[in-house]
Scaffold this motif. Sequence first.
Motif, PDB file in Angstrom:
ATOM      1  N   VAL A 204     -47.234 -13.140  15.928  1.00 20.04           N
ATOM      2  CA  VAL A 204     -47.075 -14.542  16.328  1.00 20.04           C
ATOM      3  C   VAL A 204     -46.875 -15.409  15.088  1.00 20.04           C
ATOM      4  CG1 VAL A 204     -48.140 -16.507  17.500  1.00 20.04           C
ATOM      5  CG2 VAL A 204     -48.544 -14.170  18.341  1.00 20.04           C
ATOM      6  N   VAL A 205     -45.741 -16.126  15.055  1.00 19.02           N
ATOM      7  CA  VAL A 205     -45.414 -16.975  13.908  1.00 19.02           C
ATOM      8  C   VAL A 205     -45.323 -18.424  14.379  1.00 19.02           C
ATOM      9  CG1 VAL A 205     -43.860 -17.364  11.969  1.00 19.02           C
ATOM     10  CG2 VAL A 205     -44.035 -15.069  12.986  1.00 19.02           C
ATOM     11  N   ASP A 206     -46.213 -19.277  13.866  1.00 16.62           N
ATOM     12  CA  ASP A 206     -46.190 -20.694  14.224  1.00 16.62           C
ATOM     13  C   ASP A 206     -46.948 -21.462  13.159  1.00 16.62           C
ATOM     14  OD1 ASP A 206     -46.588 -23.289  15.536  1.00 16.62           O
ATOM     15  OD2 ASP A 206     -45.964 -22.268  17.365  1.00 16.62           O
ATOM     16  N   ASP A 207     -46.395 -22.586  12.728  1.00 18.72           N
ATOM     17  CA  ASP A 207     -47.065 -23.363  11.672  1.00 18.72           C
ATOM     18  C   ASP A 207     -48.195 -24.224  12.225  1.00 18.72           C
ATOM     19  OD1 ASP A 207     -45.442 -26.460  11.577  1.00 18.72           O
ATOM     20  OD2 ASP A 207     -44.799 -24.833  12.889  1.00 18.72           O
ATOM     21  N   ASP A 208     -48.350 -24.279  13.540  1.00 20.13           N
ATOM     22  CA  ASP A 208     -49.415 -25.062  14.172  1.00 20.13           C
ATOM     23  C   ASP A 208     -50.638 -24.168  14.402  1.00 20.13           C
ATOM     24  OD1 ASP A 208     -51.119 -26.479  15.814  1.00 20.13           O
ATOM     25  OD2 ASP A 208     -49.553 -27.232  17.135  1.00 20.13           O
ATOM     26  N   PRO A 209     -51.746 -24.403  13.674  1.00 16.76           N
ATOM     27  CA  PRO A 209     -52.932 -23.536  13.820  1.00 16.76           C
ATOM     28  C   PRO A 209     -53.478 -23.515  15.239  1.00 16.76           C
ATOM     29  CG  PRO A 209     -53.125 -24.939  11.883  1.00 16.76           C
ATOM     30  CD  PRO A 209     -51.944 -25.446  12.657  1.00 16.76           C
ATOM     31  N   ALA A 210     -53.471 -24.664  15.914  1.00 16.65           N
ATOM     32  CA  ALA A 210     -53.996 -24.726  17.276  1.00 16.65           C
ATOM     33  C   ALA A 210     -53.161 -23.875  18.220  1.00 16.65           C
ATOM     34  CB  ALA A 210     -54.037 -26.181  17.766  1.00 16.65           C
ATOM     35  N   MET A 211     -51.833 -23.910  18.055  1.00 22.43           N
ATOM     36  CA  MET A 211     -50.964 -23.097  18.892  1.00 22.43           C
ATOM     37  C   MET A 211     -51.177 -21.616  18.610  1.00 22.43           C
ATOM     38  SD  MET A 211     -48.696 -22.689  21.208  1.00 22.43           S
ATOM     39  CE  MET A 211     -48.122 -24.365  21.531  1.00 22.43           C
ATOM     40  N   ARG A 212     -51.313 -21.247  17.340  1.00 19.00           N
ATOM     41  CA  ARG A 212     -51.556 -19.846  16.994  1.00 19.00           C
ATOM     42  C   ARG A 212     -52.834 -19.348  17.656  1.00 19.00           C
ATOM     43  NH1 ARG A 212     -50.391 -21.488  11.745  1.00 19.00           N
ATOM     44  NH2 ARG A 212     -52.539 -21.146  11.058  1.00 19.00           N
TER      45      ARG A 212
ATOM     46  N   THR B 141     -56.737 -11.569  25.377  1.00 19.01           N
ATOM     47  CA  THR B 141     -57.318 -11.412  26.712  1.00 19.01           C
ATOM     48  C   THR B 141     -56.464 -10.499  27.584  1.00 19.01           C
ATOM     49  OG1 THR B 141     -58.285 -13.631  26.574  1.00 19.01           O
ATOM     50  CG2 THR B 141     -58.088 -12.662  28.769  1.00 19.01           C
ATOM     51  N   ALA B 142     -55.132 -10.548  27.367  1.00 20.90           N
ATOM     52  CA  ALA B 142     -54.210  -9.729  28.157  1.00 20.90           C
ATOM     53  C   ALA B 142     -54.102  -8.296  27.633  1.00 20.90           C
ATOM     54  CB  ALA B 142     -52.828 -10.374  28.184  1.00 20.90           C
ATOM     55  N   GLY B 143     -54.810  -8.008  26.547  1.00 18.22           N
ATOM     56  CA  GLY B 143     -54.827  -6.639  26.042  1.00 18.22           C
ATOM     57  C   GLY B 143     -53.852  -6.328  24.929  1.00 18.22           C
ATOM     58  N   PHE B 144     -53.229  -7.349  24.356  1.00 18.21           N
ATOM     59  CA  PHE B 144     -52.309  -7.135  23.238  1.00 18.21           C
ATOM     60  C   PHE B 144     -53.060  -7.053  21.921  1.00 18.21           C
ATOM     61  CE2 PHE B 144     -49.415  -9.097  26.333  1.00 18.21           C
ATOM     62  CZ  PHE B 144     -48.264  -8.325  26.190  1.00 18.21           C
ATOM     63  N   ASP B 145     -52.490  -6.349  20.973  1.00 17.46           N
ATOM     64  CA  ASP B 145     -52.933  -6.389  19.585  1.00 17.46           C
ATOM     65  C   ASP B 145     -52.141  -7.518  18.933  1.00 17.46           C
ATOM     66  OD1 ASP B 145     -53.944  -5.891  17.110  1.00 17.46           O
ATOM     67  OD2 ASP B 145     -52.906  -3.989  16.809  1.00 17.46           O
ATOM     68  N   VAL B 146     -52.806  -8.468  18.285  1.00 17.94           N
ATOM     69  CA  VAL B 146     -52.140  -9.680  17.808  1.00 17.94           C
ATOM     70  C   VAL B 146     -52.280  -9.825  16.298  1.00 17.94           C
ATOM     71  CG1 VAL B 146     -51.945 -12.183  18.075  1.00 17.94           C
ATOM     72  CG2 VAL B 146     -52.709 -10.785  20.010  1.00 17.94           C
ATOM     73  N   ARG B 147     -51.186 -10.207  15.657  1.00 13.32           N
ATOM     74  CA  ARG B 147     -51.191 -10.573  14.246  1.00 13.32           C
ATOM     75  C   ARG B 147     -50.661 -11.994  14.137  1.00 13.32           C
ATOM     76  NH1 ARG B 147     -53.468  -6.543  14.636  1.00 13.32           N
ATOM     77  NH2 ARG B 147     -53.252  -4.555  13.542  1.00 13.32           N
ATOM     78  N   LEU B 148     -51.320 -12.841  13.353  1.00 13.55           N
ATOM     79  CA  LEU B 148     -50.952 -14.244  13.253  1.00 13.55           C
ATOM     80  C   LEU B 148     -50.395 -14.571  11.869  1.00 13.55           C
ATOM     81  CD1 LEU B 148     -54.065 -15.898  14.967  1.00 13.55           C
ATOM     82  CD2 LEU B 148     -51.881 -15.242  16.010  1.00 13.55           C
ATOM     83  N   TYR B 149     -49.361 -15.417  11.844  1.00 12.85           N
ATOM     84  CA  TYR B 149     -48.708 -15.811  10.601  1.00 12.85           C
ATOM     85  C   TYR B 149     -48.415 -17.310  10.651  1.00 12.85           C
ATOM     86  CZ  TYR B 149     -47.780 -10.791  10.898  1.00 12.85           C
ATOM     87  OH  TYR B 149     -47.897  -9.434  11.072  1.00 12.85           O
ATOM     88  N   ALA B 150     -48.741 -18.006   9.573  1.00 15.19           N
ATOM     89  CA  ALA B 150     -48.508 -19.447   9.514  1.00 15.19           C
ATOM     90  C   ALA B 150     -47.076 -19.782   9.122  1.00 15.19           C
ATOM     91  CB  ALA B 150     -49.469 -20.093   8.516  1.00 15.19           C
ATOM     92  N   ALA B 151     -46.335 -18.776   8.646  1.00 13.34           N
ATOM     93  CA  ALA B 151     -44.946 -19.006   8.233  1.00 13.34           C
ATOM     94  C   ALA B 151     -44.162 -17.706   8.325  1.00 13.34           C
ATOM     95  CB  ALA B 151     -44.897 -19.546   6.798  1.00 13.34           C
ATOM     96  N   GLY B 152     -42.852 -17.849   8.512  1.00 15.05           N
ATOM     97  CA  GLY B 152     -42.000 -16.668   8.605  1.00 15.05           C
ATOM     98  C   GLY B 152     -41.976 -15.860   7.324  1.00 15.05           C
TER      99      GLY B 152
END
Length: 213
Positions: A8-16, A25-36
């Motif tokens: 997941v790439v999004d510069d908005d921390p709240a959206m991330r 919650t849906a069972g995905f493995d998630v990685r978060l990034y503040a920038a591309g």
Amino acid sequence: MAPALVHVVDDDPAMRDSVAFLLDTAGFDVRLYAAGTILLERLARPVRGCVLTDIRMPGLDGLALFRCLRSAGHTHPVVMMTGHGDVPLAVEAMKLGACDFIEKPFDGEALLQALYGALERGGQNGMDPSLDPALHPTLHPSLQDFVRRLATLSERERQVLDHLVAGGTSKEIGRRLGISPRTVEIYRAKVMAKTRAGTLQELVRWAVLAGLA
């Protein structure tokens, strides 16, 4: 089997954080990034999962990120998150090979369906000319159905559809066609009903795949 991975790439921390909670919650493995750029630095091979990225970000935006991923040989399926008025950018992304786009604000189920579809297609969005349903009538029955429904549109409905796919608002379309925004909304509802598109996102996606954009 390991859970599906979503970058997941999004510069908005709240959206991330919001998206991460939903996907976890849906069972995905998630990685978060503040920038591309951070995603590009950290992506490893072999390729796994899909990328969910905002289309408008400072610095490297979603379209530029998509191009960088493909240039680097990464074949992750990509889903774009777009804001109001970003339909033209989403159309461009799909022409480049993005799987789908989802317009903010979106509900959780719509996001999950977009990701499930992207992971199932594995990055293929049907834009390959060799898979043109006109040339291969046995392929893409859903797209064939959509093309057949387009033939039921009136001339004015088709004009409104073309402007919708180009990203025009009701006010802009009305000004160009010489009709009121309210009349545009009526024609838009008729187009949605005749094509059986549940959302503008779905309508635009099918229009792109049908070569109308």
